[in-house]
Design a protein around this motif. Structure first.
Motif, short mmCIF file in Angstrom:
data_model
loop_
_atom_site.label_atom_id
_atom_site.label_comp_id
_atom_site.label_asym_id
_atom_site.label_seq_id
_atom_site.Cartn_x
_atom_site.Cartn_y
_atom_site.Cartn_z
N MET A 1 9.53 -5.14 -7.66
CA MET A 1 10.14 -4.17 -7.21
C MET A 1 9.46 -2.85 -6.55
O MET A 1 9.34 -2.33 -5.81
CB MET A 1 11.15 -3.81 -8.20
CG MET A 1 12.07 -2.52 -7.99
SD MET A 1 12.99 -2.62 -6.58
CE MET A 1 14.36 -3.70 -7.30
N LEU A 2 8.33 -2.72 -7.56
CA LEU A 2 7.33 -1.61 -7.47
C LEU A 2 6.35 -1.73 -6.17
O LEU A 2 6.43 -0.67 -5.20
CB LEU A 2 6.40 -1.37 -8.65
CG LEU A 2 5.29 -0.03 -8.61
CD1 LEU A 2 6.19 1.18 -8.56
CD2 LEU A 2 4.56 -0.11 -9.85
N VAL A 3 5.94 -2.73 -5.87
CA VAL A 3 5.43 -3.10 -4.53
C VAL A 3 6.14 -2.77 -3.46
O VAL A 3 5.99 -2.36 -2.30
CB VAL A 3 4.85 -4.59 -4.44
CG1 VAL A 3 4.20 -4.71 -3.08
CG2 VAL A 3 3.57 -4.70 -5.49
N LEU A 4 7.62 -3.27 -3.46
CA LEU A 4 8.48 -3.11 -2.51
C LEU A 4 8.79 -1.76 -2.09
O LEU A 4 8.71 -1.32 -1.08
CB LEU A 4 9.79 -3.89 -2.77
CG LEU A 4 11.06 -3.76 -1.86
CD1 LEU A 4 10.61 -4.24 -0.45
CD2 LEU A 4 12.10 -4.19 -2.42
N LEU A 5 9.02 -1.04 -3.23
CA LEU A 5 9.29 0.53 -3.17
C LEU A 5 8.25 1.31 -2.36
O LEU A 5 8.16 2.16 -1.62
CB LEU A 5 9.78 1.11 -4.55
CG LEU A 5 10.83 0.51 -5.11
CD1 LEU A 5 11.25 1.08 -6.53
CD2 LEU A 5 12.23 0.81 -4.12
N GLU A 6 6.92 0.92 -2.88
CA GLU A 6 5.85 1.52 -2.54
C GLU A 6 5.64 1.39 -0.87
O GLU A 6 5.19 2.00 -0.19
CB GLU A 6 4.62 1.36 -3.37
CG GLU A 6 4.63 1.46 -4.77
CD GLU A 6 4.54 3.23 -4.79
OE1 GLU A 6 4.63 4.18 -3.74
OE2 GLU A 6 4.52 3.74 -6.21
N ALA A 7 5.62 -0.24 -0.42
CA ALA A 7 5.52 -0.55 0.98
C ALA A 7 6.60 0.30 1.62
O ALA A 7 6.40 0.88 2.73
CB ALA A 7 5.63 -1.89 0.89
N GLN A 8 7.61 0.32 1.25
CA GLN A 8 9.17 0.77 2.04
C GLN A 8 8.49 2.53 2.33
O GLN A 8 9.04 2.83 3.34
CB GLN A 8 10.15 0.77 1.27
CG GLN A 8 10.73 -0.43 1.28
CD GLN A 8 12.06 -0.99 0.38
OE1 GLN A 8 12.21 -0.16 -0.20
NE2 GLN A 8 12.71 -1.94 0.93
N GLU A 9 7.99 2.86 1.34
CA GLU A 9 7.57 4.54 1.42
C GLU A 9 6.26 4.87 2.23
O GLU A 9 5.83 5.83 2.61
CB GLU A 9 7.62 5.28 0.14
CG GLU A 9 8.98 5.07 -0.56
CD GLU A 9 9.87 6.02 0.09
OE1 GLU A 9 9.35 7.30 0.83
OE2 GLU A 9 11.06 5.83 0.02
N ASN A 11 3.03 4.24 0.88
CA ASN A 11 2.29 4.45 -0.03
C ASN A 11 1.36 3.51 -0.10
O ASN A 11 0.86 3.00 -1.19
CB ASN A 11 3.02 4.90 -1.45
CG ASN A 11 4.11 6.20 -1.25
OD1 ASN A 11 3.96 6.90 -0.32
ND2 ASN A 11 5.00 6.13 -2.09
N TRP A 12 0.35 3.40 0.92
CA TRP A 12 -0.64 2.17 0.79
C TRP A 12 -1.50 2.64 -0.27
O TRP A 12 -2.25 1.57 -0.77
CB TRP A 12 -1.28 2.06 2.06
CG TRP A 12 -0.26 2.04 3.13
CD1 TRP A 12 -0.08 2.86 4.37
CD2 TRP A 12 0.87 0.99 3.39
NE1 TRP A 12 1.24 2.16 4.97
CE2 TRP A 12 1.60 1.29 4.56
CE3 TRP A 12 1.05 -0.04 2.38
CZ2 TRP A 12 2.74 0.36 4.81
CZ3 TRP A 12 2.48 -1.02 2.86
CH2 TRP A 12 2.90 -0.52 3.93
N ASP A 13 -1.91 3.74 -0.46
CA ASP A 13 -2.82 3.81 -1.54
C ASP A 13 -2.60 3.66 -2.93
O ASP A 13 -3.30 3.31 -3.79
CB ASP A 13 -3.40 5.60 -1.60
CG ASP A 13 -4.34 6.12 -0.25
OD1 ASP A 13 -4.72 5.06 0.39
OD2 ASP A 13 -4.32 7.05 -0.02
N GLU A 14 -1.26 3.71 -3.07
CA GLU A 14 -0.62 3.45 -4.56
C GLU A 14 -0.74 1.89 -4.78
O GLU A 14 -1.28 1.74 -5.68
CB GLU A 14 0.81 3.89 -4.46
CG GLU A 14 0.95 5.40 -4.77
CD GLU A 14 0.07 6.03 -5.75
OE1 GLU A 14 0.18 5.20 -7.03
OE2 GLU A 14 -0.45 7.18 -5.79
N ILE A 15 -0.47 1.10 -3.52
CA ILE A 15 -0.48 -0.38 -3.82
C ILE A 15 -1.91 -0.89 -3.94
O ILE A 15 -2.17 -1.42 -4.68
CB ILE A 15 0.12 -0.98 -2.68
CG1 ILE A 15 1.55 -0.67 -2.46
CG2 ILE A 15 -0.18 -2.39 -2.38
CD1 ILE A 15 2.21 -1.24 -1.16
#
Length: 254
Positions: A1-9, A11-15
């Motif tokens: 879920m966290l990866v999905l949310l960050e990818a949708q936003e 936020n590549w640095d966060e991933i």
């Protein structure tokens, strides 16, 4: 879920930070100053499998269902799982003039088809459990067996393993894997996005853009894993797969 949310936003640095942290954790397990015994039981897939792969030894419950299933959600294992499976498969090969393709092909199929073992003994066949690892038949004895193994390894004078170099096939292996992917796609056995994931996995297992066979360090393969993971996170069909699996618990073949 966290990866999905960050990818949708976007936020590549966060991933990237998440994947780096997980890679650092699995490498810390492998190169710890004390013997780390991993004791899997039941479903041990994805990141759980990657943790199991990096211990000094496994003390696995007989009913352990182990596998790297990331391809099912449009990704590849990026916590060191791809690197470790490759390293295990070629560990017994001579460093020069060895044909690594048959061994790489086996790893490619295990990861690409998201194979999961039906037991700890079956996991040994797939390469998730090594010959030196042990199996506990009675799950209630699993933790005591794992503790005993840790003490045994310490008494033997455990020393953390040396950093490895891993033989890779370069362009010749990459071309062979891509041909297999293309033929499977033409034959209707895999979807368009399966082919995209397969090519990303093949690139990592071949050692990247190398003109010929070579030996590379573990960090090189970890970097390739992470880059492929991030690239696949940017694919719309990967996000569709993740979302579908989170909602239904099943795999979307898009």
């Amino acid at each position: 879920m966290l990866v999905l949310l960050e990818a949708q936003e976007g936020n590549w640095d966060e991933i990237d930070l998440m994947v780096r942290a997980f890679q650092d954790a699995t490498q810390a397990l492998r190169y710890a100053d004390v013997p780390v015994i991993v004791a899997p039981a039941g479903l041990t897939i994805g990141g759980g499998c990657e943790i199991a792969l990096h211990g000094d030894r496994l003390q696995a419950a007989a009913e352990s269902y182990i596998g790297l299933v990331e391809a099912g959600v449009g990704l590849i294992p990026a916590g060191g799982g791809t690197k470790e499976m490759l390293a295990r498969s070629v560990s017994g090969l001579p460093r020069s003039s060895a044909d690594v393709l048959p061994f790489v092909q086996q790893v490619f199929e295990t990861i690409g088809f998201a194979k999961t073992s039906t037991s700890a003994l079956d996991a040994r066949r797939l390469g998730f459990v090594a010959d030196v690892d042990r199996v506990t038949m009675n799950r209630e004895r699993l933790m005591s067996d794992a503790k005993a193994l840790a003490l045994e390894r310490a008494r033997e004078g455990y020393q953390r393993p040396a950093r490895r170099t891993i033989p890779v096939g370069g362009d010749s292996v990459l071309a062979a894997l891509k041909l297999g992917i293309h033929l499977a796609w033409r034959g209707g056995r895999i979807s368009d996005h399966d082919a995209v994931v397969g090519r990303a996995l093949a690139f990592v297992l071949a050692g990247g853009a190398l003109p010929q066979a070579a030996t590379v360090g573990e960090q090189h393969l970890l970097d390739l894993e992470r880059e492929a993971f991030l690239k696949l996170c940017g694919e719309r069909k990967t996000l569709e797969r993740i979302q579908y699996t989170l909602k239904t618990g099943k795999t979307l073949r898009n």
